[in-house]
Design an enzyme around this catalytic site. Structure first.
Site, PDB file in Angstrom:
ATOM      1  N   GLY A 100       0.862  -1.179   0.000  1.00 57.68           N
ATOM      2  CA  GLY A 100       0.000   0.000   0.000  1.00 57.68           C
ATOM      3  C   GLY A 100       0.894   1.223   0.000  1.00 57.68           C
ATOM      4  N   LYS A 123       5.341  11.294  -3.064  1.00 61.98           N
ATOM      5  CA  LYS A 123       6.314  10.332  -2.545  1.00 61.98           C
ATOM      6  C   LYS A 123       7.116  11.084  -1.490  1.00 61.98           C
ATOM      7  CE  LYS A 123       9.589   6.856  -4.345  1.00 61.98           C
ATOM      8  NZ  LYS A 123      10.225   6.339  -5.586  1.00 61.98           N
ATOM      9  N   ASP A 265       3.617  -4.499  -7.693  1.00 62.96           N
ATOM     10  CA  ASP A 265       3.074  -3.226  -7.189  1.00 62.96           C
ATOM     11  C   ASP A 265       3.711  -2.041  -7.916  1.00 62.96           C
ATOM     12  OD1 ASP A 265       5.272  -4.393  -5.583  1.00 62.96           O
ATOM     13  OD2 ASP A 265       5.327  -2.415  -4.655  1.00 62.96           O
ATOM     14  N   ASN A 266       4.725  -2.309  -8.722  1.00 59.55           N
ATOM     15  CA  ASN A 266       5.330  -1.236  -9.509  1.00 59.55           C
ATOM     16  C   ASN A 266       4.933  -1.324 -10.978  1.00 59.55           C
ATOM     17  OD1 ASN A 266       6.565   0.002  -7.361  1.00 59.55           O
ATOM     18  ND2 ASN A 266       8.520  -1.032  -7.622  1.00 59.55           N
TER      19      ASN A 266
HETATM   20  P1  AMP Z   1       8.888   0.754  -3.498  1.00 54.26           P
HETATM   21  O1  AMP Z   1      10.020  -0.219  -3.431  1.00 54.26           O
HETATM   22  O2  AMP Z   1       9.313   2.201  -3.449  1.00 54.26           O
HETATM   23  O3  AMP Z   1       7.953   0.473  -4.623  1.00 54.26           O
HETATM   24  O4  AMP Z   1       8.073   0.549  -2.148  1.00 54.26           O
HETATM   25  C1  AMP Z   1       7.534  -0.685  -1.745  1.00 54.26           C
HETATM   26  C2  AMP Z   1       6.643  -0.483  -0.562  1.00 54.26           C
HETATM   27  O5  AMP Z   1       7.375   0.012   0.553  1.00 54.26           O
HETATM   28  C3  AMP Z   1       5.502   0.475  -0.773  1.00 54.26           C
HETATM   29  O6  AMP Z   1       4.418   0.011  -0.010  1.00 54.26           O
HETATM   30  C4  AMP Z   1       6.078   1.757  -0.226  1.00 54.26           C
HETATM   31  O7  AMP Z   1       5.085   2.692   0.116  1.00 54.26           O
HETATM   32  C5  AMP Z   1       6.820   1.251   0.997  1.00 54.26           C
HETATM   33  N1  AMP Z   1       7.935   2.119   1.423  1.00 54.26           N
HETATM   34  C6  AMP Z   1       9.108   2.314   0.786  1.00 54.26           C
HETATM   35  N2  AMP Z   1       9.877   3.177   1.458  1.00 54.26           N
HETATM   36  C7  AMP Z   1       9.190   3.558   2.554  1.00 54.26           C
HETATM   37  C8  AMP Z   1       9.447   4.444   3.652  1.00 54.26           C
HETATM   38  N3  AMP Z   1      10.579   5.127   3.758  1.00 54.26           N
HETATM   39  N4  AMP Z   1       8.497   4.570   4.590  1.00 54.26           N
HETATM   40  C9  AMP Z   1       7.341   3.895   4.499  1.00 54.26           C
HETATM   41  N5  AMP Z   1       7.037   3.046   3.514  1.00 54.26           N
HETATM   42  C10 AMP Z   1       7.937   2.870   2.542  1.00 54.26           C
HETATM   43 MG    MG Z   2       6.524   1.245  -5.560  1.00 57.34          MG
END
Ligand code: AMP
Ligand code: MG
Length: 485
Positions: A100, A123, A265-266
């Site tokens: 999420g 973001k 999710d990406n």
């Molecule tokens: P991502 O790898 O950026 O696609 O993120 C994967 C998941 O981790 C998603 O649910 C993001 O919202 C969450 N996420 C990544 N970095 C953070 C962070 N610094 N704080 C909270 N959630 C994060």
């Molecule tokens: Mg992502």
């Protein structure tokens, strides 16, 4: 009243807040998101505004002040609700039901001047119910890197999200992969939709075919509008998504781009590229080049990208099979490779100077080019930009003149491949009329900008930011990417 007076008018409204916002996702009801609040930041320093996007929103950049950006996207004043979207996803092959929006939310949805609906997604805007152990923040370098990736890819012809703005937020963050403490930012991304494959995977996990149906109808209504009213619209939707994704991966591959985190999710349901974390442009043609340091087994390495996207599309069949006939989806997916190869071939031939080239010459040239690039490990981008820089109609005269004034030096053991490549290129040029040489020269130049977003280039603009807070090299680089220099 003149335009110049506008920003000073006392009752003036922030044009970013009076855009044509449409609560499209909200009409689905609250099964798909949670309302959240933005973090409050100690500072709001505008570091980047993408003026090129404003006309698409019906705005004149001259009428939007820096303070307007800060108020809307740094202080988050004047708009709500903000929606953290719910989704799951396969991360490195493992199903994760605890995803999420963990550090962002859907800020709003806006109708562009082209009639399409766009999402503004943040973001680094603070914690949400999906933050798990994270701080909800984005590092400044993370923001800088995503701005650069999106601009570079967009101007290379990749169907991608772009960043609308990035604001430094004055916090000190601790990260294992950056010298810490490190600076923080909030970035606003504009794309067609933040609905992902993982949004559907979550609904399957919750065993809610009713919500899947509602979401799929919504996706078709907003993002595949030409299919509305078709009796077989669901199968057509899946077939079109396959085509869009296949073409997208081909665009990455030709651009020499490695996304790095191809979790479901990406993957956007509109087939658009987004979410640029540890990405890299390949330095050389190394099929197993892996961009993310945490991708220990090279699952998302450069050469795996097409098959991984194909696999992600196959996995999407599971949540969709309550609505779309399995055989129809299989038929749709069976065309992935054909679409991918057609687009990749087309784009690579353009990089080699040819808007059109018949087989077998086209296939021979592609194969030999990849063989030379791989065996010699000359710079992937350097090879093509040297072709563009040194191309001459004299290359028609003899093979020895091809690339002769370039910086391309074949390493020992690849001389024969290089010679064969020059012989073939020379032969192909002689299949064209001499008057067509300038068209080839032009195709080479437009397909191979000299500015490449390599890791050293990113470091070279990052250093002045960290050392003397000098943003000029960053601004210059963005401009070069935008001008396709
Ligand atoms: P991502 O790898 O950026 O696609 O993120 C994967 C998941 O981790 C998603 O649910 C993001 O919202 C969450 N996420 C990544 N970095 C953070 C962070 N610094 N704080 C909270 N959630 C994060
Ligand atoms: Mg992502």
């Amino acid at each position: 009243m003149t335009l110049a007076e506008t920003p000073n008018t006392a009752n003036r409204q922030n044009p970013l807040l009076t855009l044509n916002y449409e609560p499209a996702l909200q009409t689905l009801g609250d099964d798909y998101y949670d309302e959240v609040a933005a973090a409050e930041f100690p500072q709001h320093i505008l570091r980047w505004r993408n003026d090129a996007l404003l006309p698409k929103l019906g705005l004149d950049p001259l009428n939007v002040t820096d303070e307007d950006f800060v108020t809307a996207f740094g202080k988050f004043q004047g708009r709500k609700p903000f929606l953290a979207l719910r989704y799951h996803g396969y991360q490195f092959g493992e199903y994760n039901p605890q995803l999420g929006d963990g550090r962002g939310f859907l800020y709003g949805q806006v109708r562009g001047t082209d009639g399409e609906l766009y999402d503004f997604g943040t973001k680094g805007s603070g914690r949400t119910p999906y933050s798990r152990g994270g701080d909800g923040m984005l590092t400044l370098k993370g923001g800088v890197r995503e701005v650069l990736a999106a601009e570079a890819l967009h101007h290379l012809g990749v169907r991608t999200s772009r960043c609308l703005t990035m604001i430094e937020t004055g916090l000190s963050l601790w990260r294992g992969d950056e010298p810490s403490p490190t600076r923080s930012s909030v970035m606003v991304r504009m794309n067609r939709s933040h609905i992902r494959f993982g949004t559907f995977e979550r609904l399957h996990y919750l065993q809610r075919p009713d919500l899947t149906q509602k979401l799929l109808d919504h996706v078709i209504e907003y993002y595949y509008q030409h299919l509305v009213g078709e009796t077989d619209r669901y199968a057509l939707f899946y077939a079109e998504l396959v085509k869009r994704v296949a073409e997208l991966v081909a665009q990455w591959m030709a651009a020499g781009f490695c996304h790095a985190v191809l979790n479901t999710d990406n993957m956007s349901i509109t087939g658009e590229s987004f979410d640029y974390g540890p990405y890299a442009f390949i330095p050389t043609y190394n099929p197993h080049f892996t961009a993310a340091y945490f991708d220990y087994y090279g699952r998302y390495c450069y050469i795996h990208q097409p098959s991984i996207c194909q696999l992600n599309l196959e996995m999407l069949q599971t949540p969709l099979k309550t609505i779309i006939n399995q055989a129809d989806m299989e038929l749709g997916l069976s065309r992935f490779v054909k679409y991918y190869l057609a687009e990749y071939r087309n784009l690579m031939l353009k990089k080699l100077g040819f808007a059109k080239l018949a087989s077998p010459a086209a296939d021979d040239l592609l194969k030999l080019t990849i063989k030379f690039l791989q065996d010699s490990q000359v710079g992937y981008h350097q090879f093509f930009s040297e072709m563009a820089r040194t191309f001459s109609s004299k290359w028609r005269d003899e093979p020895g003149l091809v690339l002769s004034s370039s910086d391309i030096v074949p390493v020992s053991g690849t001389d024969a491949t290089f010679d064969n490549w020059c012989i073939l290129y020379h032969k192909i040029l002689n299949d064209f009329d001499p008057e067509q040489m300038h068209i080839i020269a032009q195709t080479l130049t437009t397909s191979n900008p000299r500015t490449v977003l390599s890791r050293p280039v990113i470091e070279s603009i990052w250093e002045p930011i960290t050392q003397e807070n000098n943003w000029q090299p960053f601004d210059d680089l963005v401009q070069r990417l935008q001008r396709r220099d």
